[in-house]
Motif scaffolding. Structure first.
Motif, mmCIF file in Angstrom:
data_model
loop_
_atom_site.group_PDB
_atom_site.id
_atom_site.type_symbol
_atom_site.label_atom_id
_atom_site.label_comp_id
_atom_site.label_asym_id
_atom_site.label_seq_id
_atom_site.Cartn_x
_atom_site.Cartn_y
_atom_site.Cartn_z
ATOM 1 N N ILE A 171 0.706 -0.816 0.459
ATOM 2 C CA ILE A 171 -0.483 -0.292 0.334
ATOM 3 C C ILE A 171 0.862 1.134 -0.062
ATOM 4 C CG2 ILE A 171 -1.762 1.450 1.133
ATOM 5 C CD1 ILE A 171 -2.163 -1.138 2.374
ATOM 6 N N ALA A 172 0.360 1.904 -1.096
ATOM 7 C CA ALA A 172 0.749 3.768 -1.004
ATOM 8 C C ALA A 172 1.081 4.472 0.195
ATOM 9 C CB ALA A 172 0.974 4.129 -2.553
ATOM 10 N N GLN A 173 2.085 4.705 1.038
ATOM 11 C CA GLN A 173 1.231 5.464 2.017
ATOM 12 C C GLN A 173 2.343 6.295 2.184
ATOM 13 O OE1 GLN A 173 1.671 3.218 5.898
ATOM 14 N NE2 GLN A 173 -0.208 2.627 5.865
ATOM 15 N N PHE A 174 1.691 7.735 2.682
ATOM 16 C CA PHE A 174 2.318 9.077 2.849
ATOM 17 C C PHE A 174 3.347 9.171 3.698
ATOM 18 C CE2 PHE A 174 2.499 13.579 3.828
ATOM 19 C CZ PHE A 174 2.681 14.150 3.136
ATOM 20 N N GLN A 198 -5.272 11.328 6.458
ATOM 21 C CA GLN A 198 -6.109 10.165 6.064
ATOM 22 C C GLN A 198 -7.457 10.331 5.505
ATOM 23 O OE1 GLN A 198 -4.294 6.967 6.103
ATOM 24 N NE2 GLN A 198 -4.426 5.736 4.925
ATOM 25 N N ILE A 199 -7.674 10.041 3.845
ATOM 26 C CA ILE A 199 -9.308 10.186 4.510
ATOM 27 C C ILE A 199 -9.900 8.381 4.277
ATOM 28 C CG2 ILE A 199 -11.494 10.665 2.320
ATOM 29 C CD1 ILE A 199 -9.542 12.954 1.364
ATOM 30 N N PHE A 209 6.100 9.391 -0.552
ATOM 31 C CA PHE A 209 5.602 8.186 -0.693
ATOM 32 C C PHE A 209 6.316 7.013 -0.140
ATOM 33 C CE2 PHE A 209 1.912 11.163 -2.203
ATOM 34 C CZ PHE A 209 0.651 10.624 -1.776
ATOM 35 N N GLY A 210 6.122 6.297 0.865
ATOM 36 C CA GLY A 210 6.530 4.946 0.482
ATOM 37 C C GLY A 210 5.408 3.284 0.624
ATOM 38 N N LEU A 211 6.023 2.575 0.437
ATOM 39 C CA LEU A 211 5.255 1.503 -0.004
ATOM 40 C C LEU A 211 5.673 0.686 1.513
ATOM 41 C CD1 LEU A 211 4.102 0.875 -2.255
ATOM 42 C CD2 LEU A 211 5.698 -0.990 -3.172
ATOM 43 N N SER A 212 3.834 0.188 2.444
ATOM 44 C CA SER A 212 4.297 -0.471 3.134
ATOM 45 C C SER A 212 4.439 -1.928 2.965
ATOM 46 C CB SER A 212 3.385 -0.219 4.380
ATOM 47 O OG SER A 212 2.145 -0.538 3.690
ATOM 48 N N ASN A 213 4.603 -2.736 3.136
ATOM 49 C CA ASN A 213 4.231 -4.260 2.920
ATOM 50 C C ASN A 213 4.397 -5.123 4.021
ATOM 51 O OD1 ASN A 213 7.490 -5.480 3.121
ATOM 52 N ND2 ASN A 213 7.534 -3.880 2.110
ATOM 53 N N GLU A 214 4.003 -6.879 3.670
ATOM 54 C CA GLU A 214 4.041 -7.123 5.395
ATOM 55 C C GLU A 214 5.560 -7.705 5.616
ATOM 56 O OE1 GLU A 214 1.715 -10.938 3.590
ATOM 57 O OE2 GLU A 214 -0.778 -9.511 4.542
#
Length: 428
Positions: free
Chosen positions: A18-21, A278-279, A331-336
């Protein structure tokens, strides 16, 4: 098509991602003019346009994405032409024309249309009002088809005017529901169109007590009623007052610039802060995920925003003039797995083909200076998406190609580990 997209996701993103700010980084800053009067800005996807009040006259200036000034201040209209002192202005861009709404001391609102070179087109539209001194908020926006002018007075009257791109009325002006909050100070640009549910959002400072809250109110698309109001930020009693002026919607986030006034050592002080929310569309709520304090010099006023690619541009004013700042949205990419990349990799953009937005992700083994650029098939640079020092890790850069035509393009990542390229397809 959905099956193909799913297969691409499995190939390039074999884990949940998920791309996260992450952050907002200042890149550059310039002074636009010595004028200390109101400015507003917009973009056509290629250049940035500022309208500026200077010595009671309205001017237009164009700037490229790297803050290089393309034109001098071009006069659009003077106070003599409208028989009154110009006291306020804000503008939007629609179909390659700049539409500026401004108020004068002779109890009128006016809209003037000009091309992007600053040449006035047609006659100025006059909108008489009963008492211009009672004007509290003037909001102006577009849904890329029509222009929406909404103004409010201290008497809680809210009137809506809808125009097409020739400034002809689409329907008769009408009053809408009263805003349920008393707003402190001027709120100049607080209406945003959310494309998913076609509703307008209004941001304001609620000064119903001795303190002030920053709130968001959702209006129905026809302005017939208020659908929801929720709290964004809350100040303690007597702590200070919020003025909300700059707002943009980007990749599921509200970017909100606001002026905060407070008392320090028996003197009034104000700062400009930028908050990212975040919305959560299911209930129109939001959560603050980032805050940049003192985004401008102390005692600066009236921030206005526009977005170009993944850069946020903010104009503001103080006693030294009008300034423009450029920020990069990170933005960063959070992953499992949450693993540190073992090598530098440029991933395929997703979605691909796309229209008009996509995301470009890369893994960076070691921290270092990175550039990410998009080129057409002739090898001509289309846009620079990133040019800065990045930490090691996985990064995602959003890319919006609103101003480009359909076709094949390629994007190039330059790092200390080498240069990497991939193709992308824009289908409109």
């Amino acid at each position: 098509m959905k099956l193909i997209a799913a297969l691409i996701m499995l190939i390039y993103f074999p884990f949940t991602a998920i791309a996260q700010f992450n952050s907002l980084i200042q890149i550059d800053s310039i002074r636009i003019s010595e004028a200390d009067r109101l400015s507003s800005l917009s973009t056509d996807g290629q250049y940035i346009y500022l309208t500026v009040l200077y010595e009671d006259e309205l001017y237009l200036k164009s700037i490229d994405q790297d803050l290089n000034e393309l034109t001098a201040l071009n006069k659009i209209i003077s106070s003599d032409e409208v028989n009154g002192l110009i006291t306020f202005q804000t503008h939007v861009l629609l179909n390659e024309n700049i539409f500026t709404v401004f108020s004068t001391a002779n109890n009128s609102l006016h809209i003037v249309r000009a091309n992007t070179s600053g040449e006035k087109i047609g006659a100025t539209v006059d909108i008489p009002i009963s008492n211009s001194d009672s004007l509290q908020n003037i909001m102006f926006n577009t849904d890329e088809q029509n222009l929406y002018l909404v103004y409010q007075t201290v008497e809680s009257k809210t009137e809506v005017h809808v125009f097409d791109d020739t400034l002809a009325l689409v329907q008769e002006p009408f009053e809408t529901a009263e805003h349920p909050h008393q707003n402190y100070g001027g709120i100049f640009f607080n209406k945003e169109l959310n494309e998913e549910n076609n509703a307008f959002y209004y941001f304001s400072g609620d000064s119903s007590g001795l303190g002030s809250n920053l709130i968001s109110t959702k209006w129905a698309s026809d302005f017939t009623g208020l659908e929801n109001t929720f709290l964004l930020k809350e100040s303690e009693e007597n702590e200070g007052y919020f003025h909300s002026t700059g707002v943009e919607f980007f990749e599921g986030y509200w970017l909100l610039g606001y002026q905060f006034d407070f008392i320090e050592e028996q003197q009034q002080v104000n700062t400009i802060n930028i908050s990212v929310f975040q919305i959560y569309p299911e209930d129109d709520s939001s959560e603050e995920v980032f805050k940049l304090e003192n985004a401008a010099d102390t005692m600066s006023f009236n921030p206005h925003f526009t977005l170009l690619a993944n850069y946020l541009y903010m104009s503001y004013e103080n006693q030294d003039g009008i300034f423009l700042k450029k920020f990069e949205l990170r933005f960063g990419l959070s992953n499992e797995k949450d693993e540190i990349p073992q090598k530098t990799v440029l991933h395929q953009n997703y979605p691909n083909p796309f229209n008009p937005k996509t995301n470009i992700t890369f893994d960076l083994e070691k921290p270092g200076f990175v550039t990410l650029k998009v080129y057409n098939l002739l090898g001509q640079e289309v846009i620079t998406l990133a040019s800065d020092i990045f930490p090691n890790g996985t990064h995602t850069i959003p890319f919006s190609a609103d101003h480009l035509s359909s076709g094949f393009y390629f994007y190039q990542l330059s790092t200390n580990d080498g240069v990497f390229s991939k193709n992308l397809i824009l289908l409109k």
